[in-house]
Scaffold this motif. Structure first.
Motif, PDB file in Angstrom:
ATOM      1  N   LEU A 120      47.427  12.078 -60.454  1.00 23.53           N
ATOM      2  CA  LEU A 120      47.726  12.694 -59.163  1.00 23.53           C
ATOM      3  C   LEU A 120      46.465  13.317 -58.567  1.00 23.53           C
ATOM      4  CD1 LEU A 120      50.012  13.347 -57.164  1.00 23.53           C
ATOM      5  CD2 LEU A 120      50.377  15.487 -58.405  1.00 23.53           C
ATOM      6  N   GLU A 123      44.022  10.480 -57.301  1.00 20.01           N
ATOM      7  CA  GLU A 123      44.423   9.794 -56.072  1.00 20.01           C
ATOM      8  C   GLU A 123      44.307  10.705 -54.853  1.00 20.01           C
ATOM      9  OE1 GLU A 123      44.767   6.706 -55.958  1.00 20.01           O
ATOM     10  OE2 GLU A 123      44.922   6.297 -58.111  1.00 20.01           O
ATOM     11  N   GLU A 170      47.584   7.096 -51.277  1.00 16.67           N
ATOM     12  CA  GLU A 170      48.801   7.852 -50.964  1.00 16.67           C
ATOM     13  C   GLU A 170      49.991   7.305 -51.742  1.00 16.67           C
ATOM     14  OE1 GLU A 170      51.194   9.530 -47.035  1.00 16.67           O
ATOM     15  OE2 GLU A 170      49.790   7.854 -46.835  1.00 16.67           O
ATOM     16  N   ALA A 171      50.097   5.964 -51.803  1.00 19.75           N
ATOM     17  CA  ALA A 171      51.202   5.350 -52.536  1.00 19.75           C
ATOM     18  C   ALA A 171      51.122   5.667 -54.026  1.00 19.75           C
ATOM     19  CB  ALA A 171      51.178   3.839 -52.321  1.00 19.75           C
ATOM     20  N   LYS A 172      49.927   5.606 -54.586  1.00 19.92           N
ATOM     21  CA  LYS A 172      49.748   5.895 -56.012  1.00 19.92           C
ATOM     22  C   LYS A 172      49.987   7.382 -56.304  1.00 19.92           C
ATOM     23  CE  LYS A 172      46.596   2.127 -57.253  1.00 19.92           C
ATOM     24  NZ  LYS A 172      45.257   1.764 -57.781  1.00 19.92           N
ATOM     25  N   ALA A 173      49.586   8.245 -55.375  1.00 21.55           N
ATOM     26  CA  ALA A 173      49.822   9.683 -55.550  1.00 21.55           C
ATOM     27  C   ALA A 173      51.311   9.982 -55.532  1.00 21.55           C
ATOM     28  CB  ALA A 173      49.105  10.476 -54.456  1.00 21.55           C
ATOM     29  N   ASP A 174      52.039   9.331 -54.621  1.00 21.68           N
ATOM     30  CA  ASP A 174      53.494   9.509 -54.562  1.00 21.68           C
ATOM     31  C   ASP A 174      54.154   9.036 -55.852  1.00 21.68           C
ATOM     32  OD1 ASP A 174      53.377  10.585 -52.048  1.00 21.68           O
ATOM     33  OD2 ASP A 174      53.875   8.708 -51.001  1.00 21.68           O
ATOM     34  N   ALA A 175      53.664   7.905 -56.387  1.00 21.66           N
ATOM     35  CA  ALA A 175      54.218   7.373 -57.634  1.00 21.66           C
ATOM     36  C   ALA A 175      53.940   8.330 -58.794  1.00 21.66           C
ATOM     37  CB  ALA A 175      53.625   6.006 -57.931  1.00 21.66           C
ATOM     38  N   ALA A 177      53.474  11.539 -58.548  1.00 18.69           N
ATOM     39  CA  ALA A 177      54.287  12.741 -58.346  1.00 18.69           C
ATOM     40  C   ALA A 177      55.731  12.502 -58.785  1.00 18.69           C
ATOM     41  CB  ALA A 177      54.241  13.156 -56.871  1.00 18.69           C
ATOM     42  N   ARG A 178      56.260  11.311 -58.482  1.00 13.19           N
ATOM     43  CA  ARG A 178      57.632  10.987 -58.905  1.00 13.19           C
ATOM     44  C   ARG A 178      57.739  10.946 -60.426  1.00 13.19           C
ATOM     45  NH1 ARG A 178      57.381   7.346 -54.513  1.00 13.19           N
ATOM     46  NH2 ARG A 178      56.857   5.626 -55.918  1.00 13.19           N
ATOM     47  N   ARG A 181      57.723  14.411 -61.730  1.00  6.13           N
ATOM     48  CA  ARG A 181      59.019  15.047 -61.475  1.00  6.13           C
ATOM     49  C   ARG A 181      60.054  14.619 -62.513  1.00  6.13           C
ATOM     50  NH1 ARG A 181      58.795  14.294 -56.464  1.00  6.13           N
ATOM     51  NH2 ARG A 181      59.960  12.347 -56.295  1.00  6.13           N
TER      52      ARG A 181
END
Length: 235
Positions: A120, A123, A170-175, A177-178, A181
């Motif tokens: 995270l 990215e 951004e896509a890799k950071a979102d992945a 983060a998910r 979580r």
């Protein structure tokens, strides 16, 4: 009534962990009426705005969405790194915007450090560096006399490639983060099966208005003002 009022009224109640029934009783209105205020189906009078602001200990400006700070404070030149210097006109705008951005980035990297997720952090760092790169190239091309040999990628391709790379970041950071979580939820389930002596990770690390001001007393107002300005631009 300001359209942000309903959202902020609901946010304040939920952030403090109050039940709607309790708040309605404390503010001497019916729960149904408070529900209508929070959903935006009904408009309240000035008396309720004042009472609600006092109840939540915030300014009326904040409650009405006119200020991003709960106490109604605004960023001033005194909050800038060069606050003691004479700053006027366009220089003042640049100084204030620099403060918003620099202080907000300081919070982001501190949160990344606490999160301790390398993917995270990597990215998001790359995304921000590419943003700076693109802006610098825009400024650099203003003067046609600047030597283009400073860059190894042609000007015509650089911005498009950088923008594409930012989308991937951004896509890799979102992945990432998910995934983080999901790990936290799995960890919390294990904690729930114990005697309850260990506090949930998600509870201990929740970001709230109060936690931002407690953890970042110097920077929090900048981040909140930045959020407010960005949402005005994109709404």
């Amino acid at each position: 009534m300001n359209r942000n009022f309903a959202r902020i009224l609901t946010f304040l109640r939920k952030e403090r962990g109050f039940a709607q029934k309790k708040v309605a009783a404390d503010l001497n209105v019916s729960q149904a009426l408070l529900s209508h205020y929070e959903s935006g189906r009904r408009e309240c009078g000035l008396e309720f705005v004042v009472n609600a602001a006092g109840y939540y200990d915030v300014s009326c400006d904040y409650l009405l969405g006119c200020s991003p700070d709960q106490k109604g404070k605004s960023i001033t030149v005194d909050d800038t790194p060069s606050g003691r210097e004479r700053v006027t006109g366009r220089n003042m705008i640049a100084a204030l915007n620099r403060t918003l951005i620099v202080n907000s980035v300081n919070i982001i990297f501190d949160l990344l450090g606490k999160n301790n997720e390398k993917k995270l952090t990597s990215e998001i760092s790359s995304f921000l560096m590419l943003a700076v790169y693109r802006v610098f190239r825009s400024l650099y091309r203003v003067n046609p006399d600047n030597n283009k040999e400073l860059f190894s990628i042609d000007d015509e391709l650089a911005n498009a490639k950088a923008r594409a790379a930012m989308c991937i970041n951004e896509a890799k950071a979102d992945a990432a983060a998910r995934l983080d979580r999901l790990k936290r939820r799995a960890g919390n389930k294990k904690i729930d099966q114990t005697d309850g002596q260990i506090q949930s990770q998600s509870e201990s690390k929740a970001i709230t208005y109060r936690s931002l001001h407690d953890d970042y007393p110097t920077f929090a107002s900048s981040l909140l003002n930045l959020i407010n300005q960005c949402e005005k631009k994109i709404q």
